[in-house]
Design a protein around this motif. Structure first.
Motif, PDB file in Angstrom:
ATOM      1  N   ASP A  32      15.348  21.391  57.860  1.00 42.43           N
ATOM      2  CA  ASP A  32      13.897  21.491  57.850  1.00 42.43           C
ATOM      3  C   ASP A  32      13.395  22.752  57.157  1.00 42.43           C
ATOM      4  O   ASP A  32      12.380  22.723  56.469  1.00 42.43           O
ATOM      5  CB  ASP A  32      13.346  21.457  59.282  1.00 42.43           C
ATOM      6  N   GLN A  33      14.080  23.866  57.342  1.00 37.92           N
ATOM      7  CA  GLN A  33      13.568  25.100  56.743  1.00 37.92           C
ATOM      8  C   GLN A  33      13.582  25.022  55.225  1.00 37.92           C
ATOM      9  O   GLN A  33      12.713  25.585  54.551  1.00 37.92           O
ATOM     10  CB  GLN A  33      14.377  26.300  57.228  1.00 37.92           C
ATOM     11  N   PHE A  34      14.536  24.312  54.649  1.00 40.78           N
ATOM     12  CA  PHE A  34      14.580  24.167  53.199  1.00 40.78           C
ATOM     13  C   PHE A  34      13.529  23.170  52.720  1.00 40.78           C
ATOM     14  O   PHE A  34      12.926  23.352  51.678  1.00 40.78           O
ATOM     15  CB  PHE A  34      15.976  23.738  52.751  1.00 40.78           C
ATOM     16  N   VAL A  35      13.328  22.104  53.488  1.00 40.59           N
ATOM     17  CA  VAL A  35      12.307  21.120  53.134  1.00 40.59           C
ATOM     18  C   VAL A  35      10.945  21.779  53.002  1.00 40.59           C
ATOM     19  O   VAL A  35      10.244  21.607  52.003  1.00 40.59           O
ATOM     20  CB  VAL A  35      12.242  19.995  54.189  1.00 40.59           C
ATOM     21  N   HIS A  36      10.549  22.542  54.003  1.00 40.18           N
ATOM     22  CA  HIS A  36       9.213  23.132  53.993  1.00 40.18           C
ATOM     23  C   HIS A  36       9.082  24.236  52.939  1.00 40.18           C
ATOM     24  O   HIS A  36       8.007  24.399  52.353  1.00 40.18           O
ATOM     25  CB  HIS A  36       8.861  23.647  55.394  1.00 40.18           C
TER      26      HIS A  36
ATOM     27  N   HIS B 111      10.619  24.182  49.992  1.00 43.96           N
ATOM     28  CA  HIS B 111      10.498  23.496  48.706  1.00 43.96           C
ATOM     29  C   HIS B 111       9.176  22.751  48.579  1.00 43.96           C
ATOM     30  O   HIS B 111       8.604  22.672  47.484  1.00 43.96           O
ATOM     31  CB  HIS B 111      11.693  22.565  48.508  1.00 43.96           C
ATOM     32  N   LEU B 112       8.695  22.218  49.690  1.00 44.78           N
ATOM     33  CA  LEU B 112       7.382  21.582  49.658  1.00 44.78           C
ATOM     34  C   LEU B 112       6.292  22.597  49.341  1.00 44.78           C
ATOM     35  O   LEU B 112       5.336  22.293  48.621  1.00 44.78           O
ATOM     36  CB  LEU B 112       7.081  20.893  50.991  1.00 44.78           C
ATOM     37  N   GLN B 113       6.424  23.807  49.867  1.00 42.37           N
ATOM     38  CA  GLN B 113       5.422  24.829  49.584  1.00 42.37           C
ATOM     39  C   GLN B 113       5.433  25.208  48.105  1.00 42.37           C
ATOM     40  O   GLN B 113       4.369  25.408  47.497  1.00 42.37           O
ATOM     41  CB  GLN B 113       5.655  26.066  50.452  1.00 42.37           C
ATOM     42  N   LEU B 114       6.627  25.283  47.506  1.00 45.81           N
ATOM     43  CA  LEU B 114       6.706  25.534  46.071  1.00 45.81           C
ATOM     44  C   LEU B 114       6.019  24.408  45.294  1.00 45.81           C
ATOM     45  O   LEU B 114       5.285  24.657  44.321  1.00 45.81           O
ATOM     46  CB  LEU B 114       8.173  25.642  45.643  1.00 45.81           C
ATOM     47  N   PHE B 115       6.242  23.194  45.704  1.00 50.07           N
ATOM     48  CA  PHE B 115       5.600  22.045  45.054  1.00 50.07           C
ATOM     49  C   PHE B 115       4.091  22.116  45.201  1.00 50.07           C
ATOM     50  O   PHE B 115       3.342  21.899  44.243  1.00 50.07           O
ATOM     51  CB  PHE B 115       6.151  20.755  45.659  1.00 50.07           C
ATOM     52  N   LEU B 116       3.617  22.437  46.408  1.00 49.61           N
ATOM     53  CA  LEU B 116       2.178  22.517  46.649  1.00 49.61           C
ATOM     54  C   LEU B 116       1.526  23.606  45.802  1.00 49.61           C
ATOM     55  O   LEU B 116       0.413  23.437  45.298  1.00 49.61           O
ATOM     56  CB  LEU B 116       1.916  22.766  48.135  1.00 49.61           C
ATOM     57  N   ASP B 117       2.215  24.722  45.639  1.00 50.54           N
ATOM     58  CA  ASP B 117       1.678  25.782  44.784  1.00 50.54           C
ATOM     59  C   ASP B 117       1.457  25.257  43.365  1.00 50.54           C
ATOM     60  O   ASP B 117       0.503  25.654  42.682  1.00 50.54           O
ATOM     61  CB  ASP B 117       2.632  26.979  44.750  1.00 50.54           C
ATOM     62  N   GLY B 118       2.328  24.361  42.921  1.00 54.95           N
ATOM     63  CA  GLY B 118       2.189  23.793  41.582  1.00 54.95           C
ATOM     64  C   GLY B 118       1.054  22.787  41.464  1.00 54.95           C
ATOM     65  O   GLY B 118       0.636  22.459  40.349  1.00 54.95           O
TER      66      GLY B 118
END
Length: 218
Positions: A182-186, A188-195
């Motif tokens: 889970d810690q990696f999922v969130h 990487h999702l945050q990096l995606f959201l920044d984009g």
């Protein structure tokens, strides 16, 4: 008129499921959801029954076959995810904050684990599934449109882009037992959201992925 009355009376007099039966059904669906994520949709049903704390006969009484259980799990995950989208829309003043909250909530619901379940033989046109999918797509499209209208979401992305990213970034490999996944999922999702935020820092290749594009590929 009399027919309507009799039908209405029959519906009112239809026995409601017992509370323990409802609880057992919910426990089976929850256990199946967990084990499908961990081991894939072919996990033995008796293992699901064991994790749910019920007997095999109880599981089969609620779900006569694997396909029916899988469908109920898929519909349950979609329904819960849509509820999280609606809550984010209602409770977050900033449209992009609502979108961000939804994306992380969808990860917590393990929405990416649905993809392996939708294999050959699965009835993708079942009315219950179609209705829940439409409700989810409408909610996500609304989240993105609000953020776009507020100038907070870049213009060159569509719902399909978001759903592909969610699917890829939240789908653990069955049986991998990845530690602290889970810690990696969130992250990487945050990096995606920044984009996704406007103004865009780069030009994306290709064109926005729509839901129709995804259906053509499936």
């Amino acid at each position: 008129m009399a027919t309507v009355t009799r039908t209405g009376t029959a519906q009112r007099n239809a026995p409601r499921p017992r509370a323990d039966a409802v609880r057992n059904r919910e426990r089976i669906v929850a256990a199946a959801r967990e084990m499908f994520v961990e081991f894939g949709p072919e996990v033995p049903l008796d293992e699901i029954a064991r994790r749910a704390g019920v007997g095999n006969a109880t599981l089969y009484r609620h779900f006569p076959d694997r396909d029916e259980l899988i469908r109920h799990v898929v519909v349950s995950v979609m329904s819960r995810t849509t509820d999280r989208a609606d809550a984010a829309t209602a409770e977050e003043a900033d449209p992009f904050d609502a979108l961000r909250r939804f994306v992380h909530a969808a990860a917590d619901e393990r929405i990416g684990a649905l993809c392996p379940m939708l294999a050959d033989g699965f009835d993708k046109e079942h009315p219950e599934l179609l209705a829940e999918r439409a409700r989810l797509e409408h909610a996500v499209d609304g989240l993105m449109e609000r953020a776009r209208q507020a100038g907070r979401l870049r213009d060159d992305v569509a719902v399909g882009d978001l759903m592909v990213a969610l699917s890829q970034l939240t789908r653990p490999l069955p049986g991998s037992a990845c530690v602290n996944f889970d810690q990696f999922v969130h992250r990487h999702l945050q990096l995606f959201l920044d984009g996704l935020e406007a103004p865009a820092r780069s030009v994306l290749p290709g064109s926005p992925a729509t839901l129709e594009d995804l259906r053509r590929e499936s």
